[in-house]
Design a protein around this motif. Sequence first.
Motif, PDB file in Angstrom:
ATOM      1  N   LYS A 131     -27.918  20.823  -3.523  1.00 10.59           N
ATOM      2  CA  LYS A 131     -27.398  19.856  -2.547  1.00 10.59           C
ATOM      3  C   LYS A 131     -28.029  20.234  -1.216  1.00 10.59           C
ATOM      4  N   TYR A 150     -26.901  12.360   1.982  1.00 13.65           N
ATOM      5  CA  TYR A 150     -26.894  11.028   1.379  1.00 13.65           C
ATOM      6  C   TYR A 150     -26.214  11.123   0.024  1.00 13.65           C
ATOM      7  N   ASP A 151     -25.117  10.408  -0.102  1.00 13.55           N
ATOM      8  CA  ASP A 151     -24.395  10.326  -1.375  1.00 13.55           C
ATOM      9  C   ASP A 151     -24.050   8.871  -1.643  1.00 13.55           C
ATOM     10  N   GLY A 152     -25.070   8.038  -1.609  1.00 11.22           N
ATOM     11  CA  GLY A 152     -24.863   6.604  -1.756  1.00 11.22           C
ATOM     12  C   GLY A 152     -24.916   5.888  -0.431  1.00 11.22           C
ATOM     13  N   TYR A 187     -32.510   4.037   1.472  1.00 13.26           N
ATOM     14  CA  TYR A 187     -31.335   4.843   1.139  1.00 13.26           C
ATOM     15  C   TYR A 187     -30.046   4.037   1.286  1.00 13.26           C
ATOM     16  N   TYR A 206     -29.079   4.298  -4.465  1.00  9.73           N
ATOM     17  CA  TYR A 206     -28.645   5.629  -4.901  1.00  9.73           C
ATOM     18  C   TYR A 206     -28.733   5.751  -6.412  1.00  9.73           C
ATOM     19  N   ASP A 207     -29.242   6.871  -6.858  1.00  9.67           N
ATOM     20  CA  ASP A 207     -29.281   7.201  -8.266  1.00  9.67           C
ATOM     21  C   ASP A 207     -29.049   8.705  -8.368  1.00  9.67           C
ATOM     22  N   PHE A 208     -28.116   9.109  -9.202  1.00  7.15           N
ATOM     23  CA  PHE A 208     -27.740  10.511  -9.318  1.00  7.15           C
ATOM     24  C   PHE A 208     -28.944  11.412  -9.572  1.00  7.15           C
ATOM     25  N   ARG A 212     -32.678   9.249  -6.918  1.00  2.08           N
ATOM     26  CA  ARG A 212     -32.632   8.924  -5.480  1.00  2.08           C
ATOM     27  C   ARG A 212     -31.321   9.471  -4.944  1.00  2.08           C
ATOM     28  N   ASN A 213     -31.325  10.770  -4.593  1.00  2.00           N
ATOM     29  CA  ASN A 213     -30.083  11.416  -4.185  1.00  2.00           C
ATOM     30  C   ASN A 213     -30.260  12.152  -2.859  1.00  2.00           C
ATOM     31  N   CYS A 214     -29.322  13.034  -2.529  1.00  2.00           N
ATOM     32  CA  CYS A 214     -29.348  13.747  -1.253  1.00  2.00           C
ATOM     33  C   CYS A 214     -30.610  14.578  -1.082  1.00  2.00           C
TER      34      CYS A 214
END
Length: 180
Positions: A86, A98-100, A146, A151-153, A156-158
């Motif tokens: 993370k 970034y979490d969504g 973003y 968002y994609d776990f 495309r994540n943090c």
Amino acid sequence: FMRASSSRAARVLVWLLLPELAIGLAARPKLTSAREGGSLAPPPREASPPPCSARDVVVRVFDIGTPGLCKTLSLITQKDVLWFPKMTVSLGGRTWSYDGEVERTVPQIVENAAGGPPLLTLNLGPAELSDGEIDALLDEMGSTDYTPAEYDFFYRNCNHFCTDLADRLPQRGGGGGAPP
């Protein structure tokens, strides 16, 4: 604590977290597949970093993987998952991830989720952007690459966001940034 040029630090982040992007940092399309093999081992936890200047871009890498999460991710991906990174980016007393959605966060919240301080801290040096320019950059990133829909776990994540933001802050301010 590591003070590194932004191009060196960006390469370290890419190698450590996003090896599938190591070929080039200029464009960050949303990933559609993972690299072969399992995850790399997490870096050893470094000693607590000393304070940095208020205008330094600081990237922190945490391990938020629990044994249960790593086991579940290993089953889902059919790969050995040894940790779950993370990342956050801080500048001037503000921290983002970034979490969504692009969001401000508090380092202590991430430390609590990770069960301790960051494993790795990179000081990319000063950003020359004003707070207003940084806010505009974050708004732009949050409305294009973003967004919640992007968002994609896995893809495309943090970690992708923080690598991208950490590369843009020094570069837009006339500083280093990653090489093209």
